[in-house]
Design a protein around this motif. Structure first.
Motif, mmCIF file in Angstrom:
data_model
loop_
_atom_site.group_PDB
_atom_site.id
_atom_site.type_symbol
_atom_site.label_atom_id
_atom_site.label_comp_id
_atom_site.label_asym_id
_atom_site.label_seq_id
_atom_site.Cartn_x
_atom_site.Cartn_y
_atom_site.Cartn_z
ATOM 1 N N TYR A 274 0.835 -1.204 0.000
ATOM 2 C CA TYR A 274 0.000 0.000 0.000
ATOM 3 C C TYR A 274 0.871 1.257 0.000
ATOM 4 N N LEU A 275 1.870 1.303 0.874
ATOM 5 C CA LEU A 275 2.719 2.487 0.977
ATOM 6 C C LEU A 275 3.565 2.689 -0.277
ATOM 7 N N LEU A 276 4.066 1.610 -0.853
ATOM 8 C CA LEU A 276 4.838 1.728 -2.092
ATOM 9 C C LEU A 276 3.962 2.263 -3.228
ATOM 10 N N SER A 277 2.695 1.873 -3.255
ATOM 11 C CA SER A 277 1.807 2.375 -4.310
ATOM 12 C C SER A 277 1.576 3.872 -4.171
ATOM 13 N N LYS A 278 1.670 4.388 -2.944
ATOM 14 C CA LYS A 278 1.470 5.812 -2.696
ATOM 15 C C LYS A 278 2.752 6.624 -2.903
ATOM 16 N N HIS A 279 3.885 5.935 -3.051
ATOM 17 C CA HIS A 279 5.178 6.615 -3.181
ATOM 18 C C HIS A 279 5.942 6.016 -4.355
ATOM 19 N N PRO A 280 5.616 6.467 -5.565
ATOM 20 C CA PRO A 280 6.202 5.869 -6.774
ATOM 21 C C PRO A 280 7.724 5.938 -6.836
ATOM 22 N N ALA A 282 9.786 5.562 -4.346
ATOM 23 C CA ALA A 282 10.269 4.435 -3.536
ATOM 24 C C ALA A 282 10.080 3.128 -4.293
ATOM 25 N N LEU A 283 8.923 2.973 -4.942
ATOM 26 C CA LEU A 283 8.671 1.770 -5.733
ATOM 27 C C LEU A 283 9.693 1.642 -6.859
ATOM 28 N N LYS A 284 10.026 2.746 -7.475
ATOM 29 C CA LYS A 284 11.030 2.735 -8.557
ATOM 30 C C LYS A 284 12.376 2.239 -8.047
ATOM 31 N N ARG A 285 12.735 2.646 -6.853
ATOM 32 C CA ARG A 285 14.014 2.194 -6.290
ATOM 33 C C ARG A 285 13.995 0.698 -5.983
ATOM 34 N N VAL A 286 12.860 0.191 -5.497
ATOM 35 C CA VAL A 286 12.735 -1.250 -5.281
ATOM 36 C C VAL A 286 12.933 -1.985 -6.599
ATOM 37 N N ASP A 287 12.272 -1.500 -7.667
ATOM 38 C CA ASP A 287 12.364 -2.137 -8.982
ATOM 39 C C ASP A 287 13.783 -2.095 -9.528
ATOM 40 N N GLU A 288 14.410 -0.947 -9.488
ATOM 41 C CA GLU A 288 15.747 -0.786 -10.065
ATOM 42 C C GLU A 288 16.766 -1.667 -9.357
ATOM 43 N N GLU A 289 16.693 -1.703 -8.041
ATOM 44 C CA GLU A 289 17.632 -2.515 -7.270
ATOM 45 C C GLU A 289 17.414 -3.999 -7.561
ATOM 46 N N ARG A 290 16.150 -4.438 -7.581
ATOM 47 C CA ARG A 290 15.875 -5.849 -7.828
ATOM 48 C C ARG A 290 16.289 -6.258 -9.238
ATOM 49 N N ARG A 361 9.967 13.141 18.189
ATOM 50 C CA ARG A 361 11.298 13.389 18.762
ATOM 51 C C ARG A 361 12.271 12.271 18.385
ATOM 52 N N LEU A 362 11.742 11.107 18.065
ATOM 53 C CA LEU A 362 12.580 9.978 17.673
ATOM 54 C C LEU A 362 12.634 9.800 16.160
ATOM 55 N N TRP A 363 11.547 10.194 15.488
ATOM 56 C CA TRP A 363 11.399 9.990 14.050
ATOM 57 C C TRP A 363 10.895 11.286 13.411
ATOM 58 N N PRO A 364 11.783 12.106 12.877
ATOM 59 C CA PRO A 364 11.322 13.338 12.210
ATOM 60 C C PRO A 364 10.313 13.032 11.111
ATOM 61 N N ASN A 365 9.274 13.862 11.045
ATOM 62 C CA ASN A 365 8.205 13.677 10.057
ATOM 63 C C ASN A 365 7.695 12.234 10.109
ATOM 64 N N PRO A 366 7.197 11.784 11.263
ATOM 65 C CA PRO A 366 6.942 10.350 11.492
ATOM 66 C C PRO A 366 5.853 9.742 10.624
ATOM 67 N N ASP A 367 4.924 10.544 10.115
ATOM 68 C CA ASP A 367 3.837 9.984 9.311
ATOM 69 C C ASP A 367 4.242 9.746 7.864
ATOM 70 N N HIS A 368 5.424 10.223 7.482
ATOM 71 C CA HIS A 368 5.857 10.105 6.092
ATOM 72 C C HIS A 368 6.617 8.805 5.879
ATOM 73 N N ARG A 419 1.893 -4.989 -10.556
ATOM 74 C CA ARG A 419 1.692 -3.693 -9.927
ATOM 75 C C ARG A 419 0.435 -3.770 -9.072
ATOM 76 N N LEU A 420 0.500 -3.155 -7.905
ATOM 77 C CA LEU A 420 -0.647 -3.052 -7.013
ATOM 78 C C LEU A 420 -0.911 -1.574 -6.775
ATOM 79 N N ASN A 421 -2.103 -1.112 -7.137
ATOM 80 C CA ASN A 421 -2.436 0.303 -7.016
ATOM 81 C C ASN A 421 -3.737 0.480 -6.258
#
Length: 449
Positions: A274-280, A282-290, A361-368, A419-421
């Motif tokens: 779900y999160l990868l579908s919302k952040h293309p 990041a998904l591109k980096r998964v694809d390129e590395e694999r 305080r532990l994770w800047p911008n924690p919802d991202h 692809r899952l969208n």
């Protein structure tokens, strides 16, 4: 009951009931509000529990002084309908005995031998998905079926794929029943034929018939040369009594592994997709590395996993945002002092991953969603008790390495073909039973890559 000397902040909540109604309905929004408004140590009236999300204090509870913070017998009794009296709920010497017996099956060497099982199960899922391209699917349900099959084959050499939906449905019933027992002020005894009690008894009976069937088949056929966890349990002998595990003890351990061995990983994977579908990007980096590692689309092997960093980081980041368990329960044997706070002996404590993982305080911008948080450079200097998807200390989840291994393989191999969208604006509805999940699952459109 909290005393005024503790100086620990607390909300008022409902008269007499405190925050119990909110905990029963959905604890996640409540925990977010309490930690935002009151800080990292909060007393929750009505459920008589301290909510802890301060890393150094968590380290004290789970590691430095862990012998003074035990699993609460009262809480564990309420959880036992869902997970049995096994590794997750036992304490003291019985837990140590069971953990020693189980450790060999979860070693890195043992998990490496599961490579073929994982490859085969994922390949079969790919074939099934090929026929469903273009459909909207429940990714949570799909991942539960896949991870359940993997854990049963790896740990019990048993394939009950034909009954996977039945097992998952009845495990969900047991989870809901345990949560009902945990947060209801006066739950009715099991023998009273309420709707909840009848549903629980039916679900327990169905799962018991499956589990005792696995045990009976193994006793009949013998262990022979099998080296799986069930064989280890069935051949184990108590050093003091010389007795082996009864069928009932085996049932409890299998229930633990049925539930914890697939549900947490499945939810983590669904949230990752779900999160990868919302952040293309990041998904591109998964694809390129694999693609760089696997070349012409071959299967993932154990040797490939250290090179598939972005897939691993994406899974870890999903577990940060949506931790498998929102809190771990403990009871304090002695008084606990921390800064200006005093928590009395005999107190109920929740070490809260939901709050830890989302603490700004532990994770800047924690919802991202930022998988790079788990790169070596950005992980350096982070408090090691700020991130606890599988717990910590002596009782850290025994299956953590198995979960991470199968997650990397599943992410790489499924996204190699598909692809899952999710629909624009779609957000899963979060609920916390024993595990954090989406209800009624995460819906995504499946297409070929």
């Amino acid at each position: 009951m909290q005393t005024t000397a503790t100086k620990i902040p607390a909300p008022k909540g409902w008269p007499l009931l405190g925050v119990a109604p909110e905990m029963l309905r959905n604890p996640l929004p409540l925990i977010s509000r309490l930690t935002r408004d009151y800080g990292d140590v909060v007393y929750m009236p009505g459920v008589d529990t301290y909510l802890i999300s301060e890393p150094e204090l968590v380290k004290t509870i789970l590691l430095d002084a862990e012998e003074y913070f035990t699993k609460s017998p009262k809480v564990m009794k309420k959880l036992s309908p869902a997970i049995g009296a096994g590794l997750s709920t036992l304490s003291g010497d019985p837990w140590k005995r069971q953990r020693r017996m189980a450790n060999p099956a979860f070693s890195r060497a043992s998990i490496a031998t599961f490579e073929g099982i994982m490859q085969k199960a994922i390949a079969e899922a790919i074939v099934e998905w090929e026929a469903r391209a273009g459909e909207t699917i429940d990714v949570t349900g799909e991942m539960k079926r896949l991870t359940l099959r993997i854990v049963l084959l790896c740990l019990f050499s048993t394939d009950v794929s034909s009954r996977a939906d039945e097992i998952i449905e009845n495990l969900d019933v047991l989870q809901r029943y345990s949560v009902h027992l945990l947060w209801s002020m006066m739950p009715l005894p099991e023998f009273i034929p309420t709707r909840k009690n009848r549903e629980y008894q039916k679900a327990r009976g169905t799962l018991d018939s499956i589990i005792y069937g696995i045990i009976a088949e193994r006793r009949k056929s013998g262990n022979h040369d099998r080296k799986d966890l069930l064989a280890m349990y069935m051949s184990a002998v108590d050093e003091e009594t010389g007795e082996g595990m009864s069928d009932e003890q085996l049932r409890h351990e299998l229930m633990n592994l049925f539930l914890a061995g697939h549900d947490t990983t499945a939810n983590g994977l669904a949230f990752t997709f779900y999160l990868l579908s919302k952040h293309p990007e990041a998904l591109k980096r998964v694809d390129e590395e694999r693609d760089a590692v696997l070349g012409n689309g071959r299967m993932v092997t154990n040797e490939d996993l250290p090179q598939l960093n972005y897939a691993r980081w994406s899974f870890e980041e999903a577990l940060r945002i949506y931790p498998p368990t929102f809190a771990m329960s403990r009871t304090s044997v002695r008084e606990l002092k921390h800064n200006d706070y005093v928590i009395p002996a005999g107190s109920n404590i929740f070490v809260c991953q939901w709050a830890l993982h989302r603490n700004p305080r532990l994770w800047p911008n924690p919802d991202h969603f930022e998988p790079e948080r788990f790169s070596p450079e950005r992980s350096e200097g982070r408090h090691r008790f700020a991130y606890l998807p599988f717990g910590a200390g002596p009782r850290i989840c025994i299956g953590a390495h198995l979960a991470r291994t199968e997650a990397q393989m599943i992410i790489a191999m499924l996204l190699q073909r598909f692809r899952l969208n999710s629909e624009p604006g779609y957000e899963p509805r979060l609920v916390a039973r024993l595990f954090v999940t989406a209800e009624p699952g995460i819906s995504m459109r499946l297409s070929r890559r």
